[in-house]
Design a protein around this motif. Structure first.
Motif, mmCIF file in Angstrom:
data_model
loop_
_atom_site.group_PDB
_atom_site.id
_atom_site.type_symbol
_atom_site.label_atom_id
_atom_site.label_comp_id
_atom_site.label_asym_id
_atom_site.label_seq_id
_atom_site.Cartn_x
_atom_site.Cartn_y
_atom_site.Cartn_z
ATOM 1 N N UNK A 27 0.765 -1.234 -0.092
ATOM 2 C CA UNK A 27 0.048 0.024 -0.018
ATOM 3 C C UNK A 27 0.846 1.208 -0.149
ATOM 4 N N UNK A 28 2.159 0.977 0.487
ATOM 5 C CA UNK A 28 2.942 2.306 0.499
ATOM 6 C C UNK A 28 4.063 2.446 -0.552
ATOM 7 N N UNK A 29 4.096 1.310 -1.414
ATOM 8 C CA UNK A 29 5.253 1.303 -2.594
ATOM 9 C C UNK A 29 4.940 2.851 -3.342
ATOM 10 N N UNK A 30 3.958 3.329 -3.773
ATOM 11 C CA UNK A 30 4.188 4.678 -4.478
ATOM 12 C C UNK A 30 4.413 5.897 -3.706
ATOM 13 N N UNK A 31 3.896 5.887 -2.340
ATOM 14 C CA UNK A 31 4.121 6.929 -1.760
ATOM 15 C C UNK A 31 5.608 6.964 -0.915
ATOM 16 N N UNK A 32 6.011 5.839 -0.981
ATOM 17 C CA UNK A 32 7.508 5.662 -0.645
ATOM 18 C C UNK A 32 8.457 6.008 -1.845
ATOM 19 N N UNK A 33 8.132 6.016 -3.063
ATOM 20 C CA UNK A 33 8.927 6.388 -4.263
ATOM 21 C C UNK A 33 8.829 7.745 -4.089
ATOM 22 N N UNK A 34 7.792 8.515 -3.858
ATOM 23 C CA UNK A 34 7.425 9.698 -3.919
ATOM 24 C C UNK A 34 8.366 10.476 -2.795
ATOM 25 N N UNK A 35 8.427 9.817 -1.616
ATOM 26 C CA UNK A 35 9.199 10.468 -0.637
ATOM 27 C C UNK A 35 10.797 10.281 -0.941
ATOM 28 N N UNK A 36 10.851 9.270 -1.389
ATOM 29 C CA UNK A 36 12.388 9.054 -1.770
ATOM 30 C C UNK A 36 12.863 9.980 -3.021
ATOM 31 N N UNK A 37 12.199 10.231 -4.074
ATOM 32 C CA UNK A 37 12.441 11.262 -4.830
ATOM 33 C C UNK A 37 12.554 12.544 -4.372
ATOM 34 N N UNK A 38 11.718 12.930 -3.256
ATOM 35 C CA UNK A 38 11.886 14.103 -2.546
ATOM 36 C C UNK A 38 13.058 14.357 -1.776
ATOM 37 N N UNK A 39 13.620 13.325 -1.264
ATOM 38 C CA UNK A 39 14.612 13.021 -0.337
ATOM 39 C C UNK A 39 15.930 13.306 -1.145
ATOM 40 N N UNK A 40 15.914 12.750 -2.226
ATOM 41 C CA UNK A 40 17.156 12.762 -3.145
ATOM 42 C C UNK A 40 17.321 14.241 -4.103
ATOM 43 N N UNK A 41 16.279 14.657 -4.251
ATOM 44 C CA UNK A 41 16.191 16.162 -4.802
ATOM 45 C C UNK A 41 16.935 17.216 -3.639
ATOM 46 N N UNK A 42 16.349 16.833 -2.563
ATOM 47 C CA UNK A 42 16.910 17.798 -1.708
ATOM 48 C C UNK A 42 18.482 17.530 -1.080
ATOM 49 N N UNK A 43 18.951 16.208 -1.181
ATOM 50 C CA UNK A 43 20.321 15.842 -1.056
ATOM 51 C C UNK A 43 21.187 16.393 -2.312
#
Length: 351
Positions: free
Chosen positions: A335-351
């Motif tokens: 249930x969290x797959x798509x949400x996790x991908x979005x969060x990881x993209x946001x995290x990598x963009x910030x770093x």
């Protein structure tokens, strides 16, 4: 008016237990409704928005206000129906074995299962018993401390001697111009370390005393001074004040539970008797958080989260006997797959 939408789970109460139950219910693919008496979610945590909370597992210290925001955001993850400003006044079952929850406005809500997450019930502060005192509630008579900054450099009187009064006193004493505490007994009742802290501070302590009169300013809209009487000496003292804080505790209202035709089992006057899996004496009715009583109960926010998960799991098994006993953990939950991908993209963009 009867709402025809039948939900799998209706949660009564929007505090920590109710909010986590909403999230976990969504994890279990159950249609969910939250009914909350107050105009906002968060429950009793709103009583101490600026206090630091240390004892939620894995969470570094946060203010009550921050915790509310985070719990509410999590609770809304799976888009539950949220109904605010609605007081449940009756809970019963109909001929179809559905729970019917009636509100003060006459609305009726149908649900296959119900989770009671009302904490200690609807909490109303016990008010000071002086005629006309209520007119000062819009100015400088307070029953909770919403902002420490509001009391900075003021002459403050706190009436009460329990944990809340002592906690507020310890937080306000360093920033107040002068702090008085008035308590009708000869000693405080609270945590020893906190009592020791206030007793060794610059606060003026009035034991065996009560507030007898409130003196208004010339405009009549604020308290200018209070009259304190010592019951041992019978001496009276007038103390100037900019703010009066009353901390006499809360009246608990659980009428809809106690007077339910379902005969819900209650113990010690205001706890719902249940099991360690959050079941009550009524099939399909569960409880979570402070309202629930069982041997080994943990009265912490962390304990409320466990109660909530247990309640949801029991509801799921009642509705779907072939379901798994519990939800798959979030780290492995599809249930969290798509949400996790979005969060990881946001995290990598910030770093």
């Amino acid at each position: 008016m009867q709402h025809l939408d039948i939900t799998d789970v209706t949660i009564v109460g929007g505090g920590p237990a109710g909010l986590y139950a909403s999230f976990y219910s969504g994890m279990r693919d159950l249609s969910t409704r939250i009914i909350e008496y107050q105009p906002k979610l968060g429950g009793k945590v709103h009583v101490y928005p600026e206090k630091m909370i240390w004892d939620v597992g894995g969470l570094t210290p946060v203010t009550g206000a921050t915790l509310i925001d985070q719990m509410a955001e999590q609770a809304l993850t799976f888009d539950p129906e949220v109904i605010l400003n609605e007081k449940v006044t009756k809970i019963e079952k109909n001929e179809d074995n559905l729970f019917v929850l009636t509100s003060h406005s006459g609305n009726q809500y149908l649900s296959k299962t119900v989770i009671l997450a009302v904490g200690g019930g609807i909490l109303n502060p016990i008010k000071i018993d002086i005629e006309g005192a209520d007119r000062f509630e819009v100015t400088n008579l307070h029953y909770t401390v919403q902002s420490l900054e509001h009391f900075k450099n003021k002459n403050i009187i706190i009436s009460g001697g329990g944990n809340s009064a002592i906690d507020w006193a310890n937080e306000l004493e360093p920033i107040a111009k002068q702090l008085h505490m008035v308590h009708r007994k000869n000693e405080f009742t609270g945590h020893e370390a906190h009592i020791s802290q206030i007793m060794n501070s610059t606060a003026n302590i009035h034991f065996n005393s009560t507030i007898e009169k409130l003196h208004a300013n010339a405009q009549g809209d604020q308290i200018e001074a209070v009259e304190i009487r010592n019951h041992e000496t019978n001496q009276e003292e007038e103390v100037k004040t900019d703010a009066l804080i009353i901390s006499y505790g809360y009246e608990r209202e659980l009428t809809f539970i106690k007077e339910s035709p379902l005969n819900i089992e209650i113990e010690r006057d205001f706890f719902v008797k249940g099991t360690s899996k959050s079941a009550t004496s009524i099939e399909g009715l569960y409880a979570a958080g402070d309202i629930l009583s069982f041997d080994g109960k943990v009265h912490l926010i962390a304990g409320a989260f466990v109660d909530a998960a247990n309640a949801v799991n029991q509801a799921k098994l009642l509705l779907e006997p072939d379901a798994t006993a519990k939800a798959r953990v979030s780290s492995h939950n599809d249930k969290f797959n798509s949400r996790n991908k979005a969060l990881l993209r946001h995290l990598y963009q910030k770093s």
